[in-house]
Design a protein around this motif. Structure first.
Motif, mmCIF file in Angstrom:
data_model
loop_
_atom_site.group_PDB
_atom_site.id
_atom_site.type_symbol
_atom_site.label_atom_id
_atom_site.label_comp_id
_atom_site.label_asym_id
_atom_site.label_seq_id
_atom_site.Cartn_x
_atom_site.Cartn_y
_atom_site.Cartn_z
ATOM 1 N N VAL A 70 0.830 -1.204 0.000
ATOM 2 C CA VAL A 70 0.000 0.000 0.000
ATOM 3 C C VAL A 70 0.868 1.259 0.000
ATOM 4 O O VAL A 70 0.588 2.224 -0.724
ATOM 5 C CB VAL A 70 -0.953 0.004 1.215
ATOM 6 C CG1 VAL A 70 -1.564 1.389 1.431
ATOM 7 C CG2 VAL A 70 -2.062 -1.015 1.015
ATOM 8 N N LEU A 105 -4.916 2.873 1.766
ATOM 9 C CA LEU A 105 -5.509 1.632 1.279
ATOM 10 C C LEU A 105 -6.799 1.914 0.521
ATOM 11 O O LEU A 105 -7.012 1.398 -0.585
ATOM 12 C CB LEU A 105 -5.790 0.683 2.451
ATOM 13 C CG LEU A 105 -6.593 -0.575 2.113
ATOM 14 C CD1 LEU A 105 -5.802 -1.488 1.189
ATOM 15 C CD2 LEU A 105 -6.991 -1.325 3.387
ATOM 16 N N LYS A 108 -6.391 3.121 -2.980
ATOM 17 C CA LYS A 108 -5.827 2.186 -3.964
ATOM 18 C C LYS A 108 -6.665 0.924 -4.140
ATOM 19 O O LYS A 108 -6.515 0.204 -5.140
ATOM 20 C CB LYS A 108 -4.409 1.772 -3.549
ATOM 21 C CG LYS A 108 -3.396 2.903 -3.568
ATOM 22 C CD LYS A 108 -1.981 2.390 -3.310
ATOM 23 C CE LYS A 108 -0.966 3.522 -3.431
ATOM 24 N NZ LYS A 108 0.436 3.047 -3.345
ATOM 25 N N LEU A 109 -7.536 0.638 -3.194
ATOM 26 C CA LEU A 109 -8.207 -0.659 -3.151
ATOM 27 C C LEU A 109 -9.377 -0.735 -4.130
ATOM 28 O O LEU A 109 -10.218 0.162 -4.194
ATOM 29 C CB LEU A 109 -8.710 -0.923 -1.731
ATOM 30 C CG LEU A 109 -9.373 -2.276 -1.471
ATOM 31 C CD1 LEU A 109 -8.386 -3.418 -1.703
ATOM 32 C CD2 LEU A 109 -9.913 -2.328 -0.037
#
Length: 278
Positions: A70, A105, A108-109
């Protein structure tokens, strides 16, 4: 050791080592790598599958690995491909780490629930087909949950795009040398092990259909290389430049993965890809 094929059990050792994020940064020389950017860079998308680990020590390992991926500035998105009938618990699981970069996170998740899960784990075929349909003009990396890139990934992301017909299949370094008798696979001890498959979608559908195997299957690497090579791709193991790190000191496993040879001995000699530089 549980859930390891008998003929491979000699090379696996349980270790009592536990690692903090600071430990992982020190071991991998984080922040000590300077990359000269040629332009704004390429997007790099990781694809994997999350599961709720019941063993707390192993859960900490997986969350530490996710933490490292991450915070890696070269990673654009992290795609978790999940079976549609099960919730994805990653955002709850990371709460065991009070310092986990939750906001990063979330930025980007990508969690995608798939209906076509016929096995317990994500297959290489599913991952490639997902990438073909959802990601373009980017590098895609199929990677296991216990493996992370150090900042050398920026070398790939900051340089010009490689040929679409070039595949990078990377061998790993070990965070904990006590956890294996093999040592790092990115060395003269290389035995055909690869842990991160890097490609640019779309990939020919014939290749995807030839790889209906769960990620993490023993010996599958040679089959993957064979299918790409026979379709005219060039496969390189540039692990001396792009470094991935494996963390599995706990040696916790919950099932015995398939263990068979998918290519002949003659084909094996043709497809092995020893370590090299980019």
């Amino acid at each position: 050791m549980r859930f390891i094929p008998d003929k491979l059990s000699w090379m696996v050792k349980k270790s009592d080592m536990c690692y903090s994020i600071s430990d992982l940064m020190n071991i991998t020389n984080w922040n000590n790598i300077e990359i000269e950017k040629e332009h704004d860079g390429q997007s790099v998308h990781l694809i994997s599958q999350w599961y709720q680990e019941s063993n707390l020590r192993r859960r900490h390992e997986l969350i530490a690995v996710l933490h490292m991926n991450v915070i890696n500035n070269a990673v654009s998105k992290i795609h978790l491909l999940q079976p549609s009938e099960k919730p994805c618990t990653v955002e709850r699981d990371v709460q065991v780490d009070p310092h986990f970069p939750v906001a990063m996170l979330k930025s980007k998740l990508v969690i995608r629930f798939l209906d076509n899960f016929s096995t317990e784990r994500l297959t290489i075929k599913q991952a490639i087909e997902y990438a073909n349909s959802n990601i373009e003009n980017a590098y895609v990396v199929l990677i296991n949950l216990d493996t992370f890139f150090d900042q050398s990934l920026s070398i790939l992301a900051s340089g010009p795009m490689a040929s679409h017909k070039t595949i990078f299949y990377i061998s790993r370094y070990e965070i904990d040398p006590k956890s294996t008798k093999l040592g790092t696979q990115c060395s003269r001890k290389y035995m055909g092990s690869h842990d991160a498959l890097i490609f640019q979608p779309p990939v020919a559908s014939r290749i995807a259909h030839a790889l209906p195997f769960e990620m993490g299957t023993w010996h599958i690497e040679t089959k993957v290389i064979y299918e790409f090579v026979r379709r005219g791709y060039r496969v390189r193991n540039v692990c001396k430049t792009l470094r991935i790190w494996h963390l599995h000191s706990s040696q916790v496993r919950h099932r015995l993965m398939p263990d068979k040879r998918y290519v002949s001995q003659h084909q094996y000699r043709m497809v092995i890809r020893p370590p090299e530089t980019l």
